[in-house]
Design a protein around this motif. Structure first.
Motif, PDB file in Angstrom:
ATOM      1  N   PHE A  88     -13.826  80.769  37.640  1.00 24.38           N
ATOM      2  CA  PHE A  88     -14.407  79.446  37.403  1.00 24.38           C
ATOM      3  C   PHE A  88     -13.832  78.420  38.377  1.00 24.38           C
ATOM      4  CE2 PHE A  88     -13.935  75.279  35.280  1.00 24.38           C
ATOM      5  CZ  PHE A  88     -15.274  74.917  35.244  1.00 24.38           C
ATOM      6  N   ALA A  89     -12.510  78.392  38.526  1.00 26.56           N
ATOM      7  CA  ALA A  89     -11.884  77.414  39.419  1.00 26.56           C
ATOM      8  C   ALA A  89     -12.329  77.608  40.865  1.00 26.56           C
ATOM      9  CB  ALA A  89     -10.361  77.521  39.312  1.00 26.56           C
ATOM     10  N   ALA A  90     -12.558  78.857  41.267  1.00 27.85           N
ATOM     11  CA  ALA A  90     -12.914  79.148  42.657  1.00 27.85           C
ATOM     12  C   ALA A  90     -14.273  78.587  43.051  1.00 27.85           C
ATOM     13  CB  ALA A  90     -12.881  80.662  42.892  1.00 27.85           C
ATOM     14  N   ASN A  91     -15.070  78.144  42.086  1.00 29.23           N
ATOM     15  CA  ASN A  91     -16.314  77.463  42.427  1.00 29.23           C
ATOM     16  C   ASN A  91     -16.055  76.157  43.181  1.00 29.23           C
ATOM     17  OD1 ASN A  91     -18.814  78.827  41.071  1.00 29.23           O
ATOM     18  ND2 ASN A  91     -17.232  78.899  39.493  1.00 29.23           N
ATOM     19  N   TRP A  92     -14.821  75.657  43.120  1.00 29.86           N
ATOM     20  CA  TRP A  92     -14.484  74.391  43.789  1.00 29.86           C
ATOM     21  C   TRP A  92     -13.623  74.590  45.033  1.00 29.86           C
ATOM     22  CZ3 TRP A  92     -16.276  74.544  38.991  1.00 29.86           C
ATOM     23  CH2 TRP A  92     -17.173  73.546  38.620  1.00 29.86           C
ATOM     24  N   GLY A  93     -13.348  75.845  45.400  1.00 32.25           N
ATOM     25  CA  GLY A  93     -12.646  76.050  46.658  1.00 32.25           C
ATOM     26  C   GLY A  93     -11.502  77.029  46.556  1.00 32.25           C
ATOM     27  N   GLU A  94     -10.708  77.041  47.616  1.00 36.12           N
ATOM     28  CA  GLU A  94      -9.545  77.928  47.729  1.00 36.12           C
ATOM     29  C   GLU A  94      -8.560  77.653  46.604  1.00 36.12           C
ATOM     30  OE1 GLU A  94      -5.680  78.214  50.763  1.00 36.12           O
ATOM     31  OE2 GLU A  94      -7.392  76.912  51.211  1.00 36.12           O
TER      32      GLU A  94
END
Length: 301
Positions: A88-94
Motif C-alpha cells: 500500500f505504501a509503495a503506491n506513493w514511491g520508494e
C-alpha cells in the motif's frame, strides 16, 4: 488600572484562521469512498476501502487528494500483513529504511514494541519523521497490532495552519531562513555513542528551510521540530533558541490538531511534509505494538 502586559512571544487568545485547503481550491466530493472528518483542518476516516487489495490508479489518485486535503487518513480494522502494508505504501514511491529503529519483517518495516518491561522511547514529543535526512519522508503508514485497553492515542498537527496564524513580524523573520537538523539530539536520549557514532557519517547535519513549500499543494508550512532541529543558521544561539522555542510550540495549539484512538488493525497514513505527530505515552505497563512503513520524500524548498 494595572498595565495589561503579555510576556514577549506569549500565546494570545482570539480566533484563529483555520483554512484546510490551499487558497483558491474548492471543496469536492469523493467518489470512490466515504470520508468522515475528525478535525476542522486535519484528520479524516476513510470508509469503504480494503487496503489489502491493489489500488486502481483512480483510487490511488483520489486517496492522494484526500491525503493532501486532510493531511492524515485513518482506516479502521484493516489487519494488514507487513507485505500488504508495504504494498500500500509503495503506491506513493520508494520505501525508506531507518537503521536507527528496530526492524520488523524487512528493512523497510519499523517495529515499535512498548509497555511491559520495554524502555519507553520515541514518544511524548511533537516531531516530523527523519527531518535529519536530506530527503525527509514524504509520509508514513502506521498499523497498530496490539493496543492498550486505555491510552496510547496519537495526535497530529497541521503545520500549514500553524504557519498561517503566525504574526506578520514572525513570518518576516523566518521566511527565507534555514535551520540545521541532526539525528543526534532525538536519538541521543536513548542510544549510547557506540550506536550513534558509526551513523554520523551516514547522517551528517543538514539544512532545511524554516518554512517549506509543499511540493504538491504549494502551501507554506513550518518545518522545525523539537526532536531534530538544533539551530537557525546565522543567528546567535540565544536568539535562535528563543525563536525555535516559539515556533515549535505552535504544534501545541488544539485548533490545529486531531487525536486518534486506536483499535487493533487500524491504519494511519499521514503526510510527513505537512504535519507533526505526538505518540502519547500514558499506557504503561500495558503493551502497545505497531509497525510503520515510511515513504522517501524530496528535498524541502
Amino acid at each position: 488600572m494595572r498595565e495589561a502586559r503579555v510576556p514577549a512571544d506569549g500565546m494570545y487568545e482570539g480566533r484563529r484562521t483555520l483554512r484546510r485547503l490551499p487558497e483558491g481550491v474548492a471543496e469536492r466530493p469523493y467518489d470512490l469512498f466515504e470520508l468522515v472528518p475528525r478535525g476542522r483542518v486535519i484528520g479524516a476516516e476513510v470508509h469503504g476501502i480494503d487496503l489489502s487489495r491493489p489500488l486502481t490508479p483512480e483510487l490511488r489518485d483520489e486517496l492522494n487528494r484526500a491525503l493532501l486535503e486532510w493531511k492524515v487518513l485513518f482506516f479502521r480494522g484493516q489487519g494488514l500483513t507487513s507485505a500488504q502494508q508495504r504494498d500500500f505504501a509503495a503506491n506513493w514511491g520508494e520505501l525508506e529504511t531507518n537503521p536507527l529503529l528496530a526492524r520488523g519483517s524487512s528493512a523497510d518495516v519499523v517495529r515499535f514494541e512498548k509497555g511491559g518491561n520495554a524502555t519507553p522511547t520515541f514518544e511524548n514529543v511533537w516531531h516530523a519523521d527523519v527531518t535529519f535526512r536530506e530527503r525527509p519522508a514524504l509520509g508514513a503508514v502506521l498499523q497498530l497490532h496490539e493496543v492498550p485497553a486505555v491510552g496510547g492515542d496519537t495526535m497530529w498537527a497541521d503545520m500549514a495552519a500553524a504557519y498561517d496564524n503566525l504574526p506578520d513580524a514572525v513570518k518576516a523573520r523566518i521566511d527565507g531562513a534555514w535551520a540545521v537538523h541532526d539525528f543526534i539530539p532525538g536519538f541521543g536520549r536513548f542510544y549510547g555513542p557506540e550506536k550513534l557514532i558509526p551513523l554520523q557519517e551516514e547522517f551528517p547535519p543538514v539544512e532545511h528551510p524554516v518554512v517549506r513549500t509543499h511540493p504538491e499543494t504549494g502551501r507554506r508550512m513550518l518545518f522545525v521540530n523539537t526532536s531534530f532541529t538544533t539551530h537557525i543558521v546565522g543567528m546567535d544561539r540565544d536568539e535562535s533558541d528563543r525563536l525555535l522555542s516559539y515556533l515549535v510550540r505552535q504544534a501545541h495549539v488544539p485548533e490545529y490538531q486531531v487525536r486518534f484512538t486506536w483499535q487493533p488493525g487500524d491504519i494511519a497514513f499521514w503526510d510527513n511534509r505537512a504535519t507533526q505527530h505526538y505518540a502519547i505515552d500514558d499506557y504503561a505497563p500495558q503493551r502497545r505494538v505497531a509497525e510503520r512503513v515510511a515513504i522517501a520524500g524530496d528535498r524541502p524548498y
